[in-house]
Scaffold this motif. Structure first.
Motif, PDB file in Angstrom:
ATOM      1  N   VAL A  76      -6.440 -11.308  -1.278  1.00 48.11           N
ATOM      2  CA  VAL A  76      -5.506 -10.106  -1.299  1.00 48.11           C
ATOM      3  C   VAL A  76      -5.443  -9.689   0.136  1.00 48.11           C
ATOM      4  O   VAL A  76      -6.359  -9.397   0.898  1.00 48.11           O
ATOM      5  CB  VAL A  76      -6.322  -9.197  -2.274  1.00 48.11           C
ATOM      6  CG1 VAL A  76      -5.486  -7.871  -2.107  1.00 48.11           C
ATOM      7  CG2 VAL A  76      -6.482  -9.766  -3.668  1.00 48.11           C
ATOM      8  N   THR A  77      -4.192  -9.485   0.261  1.00 41.65           N
ATOM      9  CA  THR A  77      -3.702  -8.971   1.544  1.00 41.65           C
ATOM     10  C   THR A  77      -2.853  -7.611   1.330  1.00 41.65           C
ATOM     11  O   THR A  77      -1.746  -7.457   0.408  1.00 41.65           O
ATOM     12  CB  THR A  77      -2.908  -9.833   2.457  1.00 41.65           C
ATOM     13  OG1 THR A  77      -3.533 -10.879   2.493  1.00 41.65           O
ATOM     14  CG2 THR A  77      -2.446  -9.477   3.750  1.00 41.65           C
ATOM     15  N   LEU A  78      -3.298  -6.498   1.902  1.00 41.22           N
ATOM     16  CA  LEU A  78      -2.361  -5.174   1.869  1.00 41.22           C
ATOM     17  C   LEU A  78      -1.536  -5.367   2.788  1.00 41.22           C
ATOM     18  O   LEU A  78      -1.127  -5.539   4.134  1.00 41.22           O
ATOM     19  CB  LEU A  78      -3.419  -3.927   1.988  1.00 41.22           C
ATOM     20  CG  LEU A  78      -4.772  -3.896   1.302  1.00 41.22           C
ATOM     21  CD1 LEU A  78      -5.620  -2.710   1.528  1.00 41.22           C
ATOM     22  CD2 LEU A  78      -4.185  -3.889  -0.326  1.00 41.22           C
ATOM     23  N   MET A  79      -0.255  -4.686   2.317  1.00 38.25           N
ATOM     24  CA  MET A  79       0.954  -4.958   2.911  1.00 38.25           C
ATOM     25  C   MET A  79       1.749  -3.376   3.057  1.00 38.25           C
ATOM     26  O   MET A  79       1.314  -2.575   2.232  1.00 38.25           O
ATOM     27  CB  MET A  79       1.990  -5.728   2.397  1.00 38.25           C
ATOM     28  CG  MET A  79       1.499  -7.245   2.047  1.00 38.25           C
ATOM     29  SD  MET A  79       1.108  -8.168   3.596  1.00 38.25           S
ATOM     30  CE  MET A  79       2.910  -8.494   3.933  1.00 38.25           C
ATOM     31  N   GLU A  80       2.398  -3.236   4.084  1.00 35.71           N
ATOM     32  CA  GLU A  80       3.223  -2.045   4.229  1.00 35.71           C
ATOM     33  C   GLU A  80       4.308  -1.815   3.176  1.00 35.71           C
ATOM     34  O   GLU A  80       4.732  -2.894   2.545  1.00 35.71           O
ATOM     35  CB  GLU A  80       3.722  -1.851   5.275  1.00 35.71           C
ATOM     36  CG  GLU A  80       2.908  -1.293   6.576  1.00 35.71           C
ATOM     37  CD  GLU A  80       3.558  -1.410   7.978  1.00 35.71           C
ATOM     38  OE1 GLU A  80       5.135  -1.046   7.867  1.00 35.71           O
ATOM     39  OE2 GLU A  80       2.852  -1.690   9.025  1.00 35.71           O
ATOM     40  N   GLU A  94      -9.214  -3.942  -1.409  1.00 43.60           N
ATOM     41  CA  GLU A  94      -8.719  -5.445  -1.447  1.00 43.60           C
ATOM     42  C   GLU A  94      -9.852  -6.214  -2.443  1.00 43.60           C
ATOM     43  O   GLU A  94      -9.372  -7.118  -3.124  1.00 43.60           O
ATOM     44  CB  GLU A  94      -9.022  -6.014  -0.074  1.00 43.60           C
ATOM     45  CG  GLU A  94      -7.834  -5.616   0.815  1.00 43.60           C
ATOM     46  CD  GLU A  94      -7.845  -6.122   2.025  1.00 43.60           C
ATOM     47  OE1 GLU A  94      -6.677  -6.535   2.582  1.00 43.60           O
ATOM     48  OE2 GLU A  94      -9.057  -6.626   2.674  1.00 43.60           O
ATOM     49  N   VAL A 104       0.751  -1.169   0.020  1.00 40.47           N
ATOM     50  CA  VAL A 104       0.052  -0.011  -0.076  1.00 40.47           C
ATOM     51  C   VAL A 104       0.732   1.154   0.175  1.00 40.47           C
ATOM     52  O   VAL A 104       1.559   1.614   1.212  1.00 40.47           O
ATOM     53  CB  VAL A 104      -0.723   0.028   1.369  1.00 40.47           C
ATOM     54  CG1 VAL A 104      -1.637   1.394   1.339  1.00 40.47           C
ATOM     55  CG2 VAL A 104      -1.841  -1.324   1.429  1.00 40.47           C
ATOM     56  N   LEU A 124     -10.169   0.608   2.184  1.00 39.92           N
ATOM     57  CA  LEU A 124      -9.303  -0.193   2.069  1.00 39.92           C
ATOM     58  C   LEU A 124      -9.670  -1.501   1.756  1.00 39.92           C
ATOM     59  O   LEU A 124      -9.041  -2.297   0.854  1.00 39.92           O
ATOM     60  CB  LEU A 124      -8.307  -0.251   3.189  1.00 39.92           C
ATOM     61  CG  LEU A 124      -7.355   0.827   3.537  1.00 39.92           C
ATOM     62  CD1 LEU A 124      -6.564   0.906   4.893  1.00 39.92           C
ATOM     63  CD2 LEU A 124      -6.389   1.124   2.270  1.00 39.92           C
ATOM     64  N   GLU A 125     -10.721  -1.772   2.456  1.00 40.46           N
ATOM     65  CA  GLU A 125     -11.370  -3.298   2.014  1.00 40.46           C
ATOM     66  C   GLU A 125     -12.066  -3.313   0.430  1.00 40.46           C
ATOM     67  O   GLU A 125     -11.770  -4.276  -0.054  1.00 40.46           O
ATOM     68  CB  GLU A 125     -12.422  -3.453   3.127  1.00 40.46           C
ATOM     69  CG  GLU A 125     -11.804  -4.161   4.590  1.00 40.46           C
ATOM     70  CD  GLU A 125     -12.623  -4.257   5.602  1.00 40.46           C
ATOM     71  OE1 GLU A 125     -12.055  -5.142   6.425  1.00 40.46           O
ATOM     72  OE2 GLU A 125     -13.976  -3.667   5.544  1.00 40.46           O
TER      73      GLU A 125
END
Lengths: 143, 433
Positions: B408-412, B391, B375, B387-388
């Motif tokens: 789907v996973t949001l990452m730093e 995704e 992200v 944010l969801e």
């Protein structure tokens, strides 16, 4: 009369929140209010600090995803019904509340509520017209 | 006692097999030269004419075909017969960009089904058997191939297609299926479900024919024990027909390639040089009997070894090992071909930076795909809801492009593993090879 809140994307892994707040501590930034919204795989850390500009810079230097969001800070007197009167007013005047969190002030008998709505400026005016105390950025930052 | 569907072919002498290959290859090269301008041009670029190919020894002179050629020539560029002569298409599971469409005349279908019939008989199938096919039907070759082979053997065929595990188990029990055809991961899942429900005693299965994805020897043992069957591997690809290019016999030590239809070579994937038998390299197939879609020297990208030792089963056709890896970055997830570049395209099309990583795992014998996306500030929003929504948007786009679901996973930012500055795009935890 809006206040700048820092919103930080937090990956859901052990120790991450400690790491982020350590970055703030190292830059000698004082946290006024804090809240975390979480889902199963990520969270959003929301903080109000004394020096938002410096805070955002140091967080970005450390590679974090951070943004500034305008919120309002409402002072309510600490007795039953005061908070509900404020949110009822916002609801009845057509504001959508996206999120909120509260903290108690050092002044006896007062609490503060941080509110994010779809139109912060207008909401602040409405609350003020109805006798609520809206805190200025300086008041909060220097608290 | 070992049984064969076409003993005169399957147990033919090596001289006979070579004679067939020599004759059919020469004929096939002429057919392609006359009817496929795309390949003719490739031959001309190497200064070749059909006269240069007098037999299998000359095969190495011919240019390779790759998936890129198939894409470039899509849809009709490699077709060697008029469309009016074709009766069927099948297609790979890839995206529109990578999709491969293969054409079949009735003759091609017959030969393909013969190959599948050989696999079923090698697994012990007879006309007394009930063959439960839960490969997907439709464009995917798995269902139609085994279905046709089962008809040829004369089994009672249950065209179940994939999905609906409850119904699969009900039919397995009620119709007393004896042979199960599906992907190994689905077989393992079915075995687990049957085991959990305490229905093992009600199952009459004796054999399974499992292919379309990589599986380990451990997985074979697990399926064999849980279902009380013998589990046989089968190999194939849409480009060459579908399942049945090669299949396992009772020895369960590699898959016999149907050499009367396909010539196999092992090459060095870097140089394209043909490697001697027994060396590990990329498998290349030449179809010598197909009419509509005859690919010459098609690079499969599967890495394996050929073994010409005599087999105790009596078959004389060369055996290939299970694929031991790929010479490109293609992954097979839930039986579907996936390229990391597809994920990149999805993100770019959504206006996002392609900072991603794919995590592939096998949980309870089923493949899972997680796509982690970094992200950045343009993507970041202060509310969970937004944010969801991001995704969901990415997941929806992946589903429609890949044809399989992905979490789907949001990452730093910068959280995706990088080695020597280059991000590692794929983490495959399945230990397939």
């Amino acid at each position: 009369m809006q206040i700048q809140q820092l919103s930080v994307f937090v990956e859901n892994k052990p120790g991450r929140l400690a790491e982020i707040t350590e970055v703030l501590a190292a830059a000698n930034i004082d946290i006024r209010a804090i809240s975390v919204a979480d889902t199963s795989d990520f969270g959003i850390l929301r903080v109000i600090v004394d020096k938002p500009k410096e805070a955002i810079e140091t967080l970005k230097e450390h590679g974090m995803t951070v943004s500034l969001t305008n919120v309002i800070a409402v002072g309510v007197s600490d007795h039953p019904g005061e908070f509900s009167r404020a949110v009822r007013l916002l609801a009845d005047t057509g504001f959508d509340m996206e999120y909120m969190y509260a903290f108690i002030s050092r002044d006896k008998g007062r609490a503060y509520v941080i509110i994010r709505t779809n139109n912060g400026q207008k909401a602040a005016e409405t609350l003020q017209e109805n006798g609520f105390d809206i805190l200025s950025p300086e008041t909060i930052y220097n608290m | 006692m070992e049984r064969y569907y076409q003993p005169e072919v399957e147990c033919a002498s090596r001289e006979q097999i070579l004679a067939w290959q020599n004759e059919r290859l020469v004929k096939q090269v002429r057919h392609v030269w006359d009817n496929v301008p795309y390949y003719r041009k490739k031959m001309e670029e190497k200064g070749l004419t059909p006269q240069d190919i007098q037999g299998v020894n000359d095969l190495k002179k011919l240019p390779f075909l790759t998936k890129d050629d198939l894409r470039e020539a899509y849809p009709y560029g490699l077709l060697a017969r008029p469309l009016a002569d074709c009766v069927r298409i099948q297609s790979t599971s890839g995206t529109t960009g990578r999709r491969v469409v293969a054409f079949y005349t009735q003759h091609d279908i017959d030969l393909w089904e013969d190959c599948c019939a050989r696999a079923i008989v090698a697994a012990g199938g007879t006309r007394e058997d009930v063959c439960h096919v839960c490969y997907g039907y439709g464009l995917f070759t798995g269902g139609p191939g085994l279905n046709g082979g089962s008809h040829k053997v004369g089994c009672l065929t249950l065209p179940m297609s994939s999905g609906n595990t409850e119904r699969q188990i009900q039919f397995l029990i009620d119709l007393e299926a004896t042979i199960l055809c599906c992907t190994p991961s689905y077989a393992a899942y079915l075995a687990e479900s049957i085991h959990e429900r305490g229905l093992r005693d009600k199952i009459k299965l004796k054999a399974g024919i499992f292919g379309a994805e990589a599986w380990t020897e451990e997985m074979r043992q697990n399926i064999q024990e849980k279902l009380g069957i013998k589990a046989y591997d089968i190999y194939g690809l849409t480009e060459t027909s579908g399942p049945g290019v090669s299949f396992e016999c009772s020895a369960q030590t590699g898959m016999h390639i149907n050499e009367d239809h396909f010539i196999a070579e092992i090459i060095d994937p870097e140089t394209g040089e043909v490697l001697p038998d027994g060396e590990k390299g990329e498998l290349v197939f030449t179809s010598i009997t197909k009419e509509a879609f005859p690919l010459l020297r098609y690079r499969t990208r599967d890495i394996c070894v050929l073994n010409r030792e005599p087999c105790p089963c009596g078959r004389t056709h060369v055996k290939m090992s299970k694929p031991m890896g790929r010479s490109d970055d293609m992954l097979v997830i839930k039986g579907v071909n996936v390229f990391p570049s597809q994920i990149e395209t999805v993100l770019l099309n959504l206006g996002m930076d392609p900072n991603y990583q794919m995590i592939v795992e096998r949980k309870n014998n089923l493949d899972t795909l997680e796509v982690q996306v970094e992200v950045n500030e343009t993507l970041f929003s202060d509310t969970v809801r937004n944010l969801e929504k991001i995704e969901k948007t990415i997941a929806g786009a992946l589903q429609s492009v890949l044809g399989i679901g992905a979490k789907v996973t949001l990452m730093e930012p910068k959280s995706i593993q990088r080695s020597e500055g280059k991000a590692k795009r794929v983490i495959d935890k399945r230990n397939l090879f």
